[in-house]
Design a protein around this motif. Sequence first.
Motif, mmCIF file in Angstrom:
data_model
loop_
_atom_site.group_PDB
_atom_site.id
_atom_site.type_symbol
_atom_site.label_atom_id
_atom_site.label_comp_id
_atom_site.label_asym_id
_atom_site.label_seq_id
_atom_site.Cartn_x
_atom_site.Cartn_y
_atom_site.Cartn_z
ATOM 1 N N ARG A 297 31.855 75.257 69.333
ATOM 2 C CA ARG A 297 32.289 73.899 69.687
ATOM 3 C C ARG A 297 31.538 73.412 70.926
ATOM 4 N N ALA A 298 31.388 74.285 71.908
ATOM 5 C CA ALA A 298 30.675 73.906 73.140
ATOM 6 C C ALA A 298 29.218 73.576 72.872
ATOM 7 N N GLU A 299 28.630 74.235 71.849
ATOM 8 C CA GLU A 299 27.216 74.014 71.523
ATOM 9 C C GLU A 299 27.033 72.971 70.409
ATOM 10 N N GLY A 300 28.136 72.369 69.976
ATOM 11 C CA GLY A 300 28.056 71.345 68.934
ATOM 12 C C GLY A 300 27.693 71.898 67.566
ATOM 13 N N LEU A 301 28.081 73.151 67.305
ATOM 14 C CA LEU A 301 27.694 73.810 66.055
ATOM 15 C C LEU A 301 28.859 74.036 65.116
ATOM 16 N N LEU A 302 30.045 73.597 65.466
ATOM 17 C CA LEU A 302 31.217 73.853 64.625
ATOM 18 C C LEU A 302 31.327 72.755 63.581
ATOM 19 N N ASN A 303 31.208 73.148 62.323
ATOM 20 C CA ASN A 303 31.345 72.163 61.237
ATOM 21 C C ASN A 303 32.031 72.779 60.036
#
Length: 303
Positions: A297-303
Amino acid sequence: ADRHTRYEGLVYLPYVRAWMLDDLRANNVLLERDVVIASFPKTGTTWLQTLLLSLHFGGPQRLRDPMRQSVWIEAAVCRRKCTAGEFQEGWGELRGVEPPTRVLKTHAQARVAPWVGGGDAGALTRCRAKLVLTWRDPRDVAVSCFHHITASNAYRYRGSWDDFLKMFLDGGTEGGDFWEWQLGWRRATADAVKAGVALWVHYEDLKSDLPGQVRRLQAFCDMPQDEALAAATAAAGEFTAMRALFERRNTRKLAHGKKFNAEHIRKGEVGGFGELMSEEQSREFERRTAQLEATLRAEGLLN
């Protein structure tokens, strides 16, 4: 441990040779239209092999042995079914093992992917290959892995569940640390997902909406939306159909005196980890998964 070999700190089956993996990583360029399933063991590999083969065969009629028709890259070369050069030239397709579009698999972590470029979007786009990756609740994964290596002729594990679980949490099973595997591939394929050349598939979604996931795979593989093909493929991917397919395969192997793992297709359940896993053990898995999700989530990778 003596039944295995190690490469870059990761556990592999004993027939794997470091120099062969080095060769694949340095020289194996994927072919146009290759579809590679990159999966941690027991996260839906065989399920996806069956679905993707059916889609590329134009239906399930030619499905006989998905684990042979969809080639495990490292095993094909390290068991000397072919050389790395022959593999790159299209081994498998040339021998009628695969459909014209090769459906391949690996359990490797992203940092040791057995082809040039790994999950890099540019590399995949240049060779016009695609990558399908998997997620499954790691608690179910661990239980499934335990049953698999206990029944497997290759692993011959005879230890207890508690001993196995410690080994799994320490990253000492095939694929290494589950959460490290997931994080590595998420980072490696971030741009590839945006470019439409990598796709994450959740085991739980296959279980809850198989027809929808088949249509999703069709679209990802740039296939026209063929409802009849999607329906036939989804039917072939139902657990009872896959079990029957593998029972026919096992009967043929038995007739030819070949070894096989009769429990490779076991239950196909979601949430069955409680059969072996204690609440305390489950909480440790939840803690590690929450930590992974926070990082993603912090790296914008949660999908």
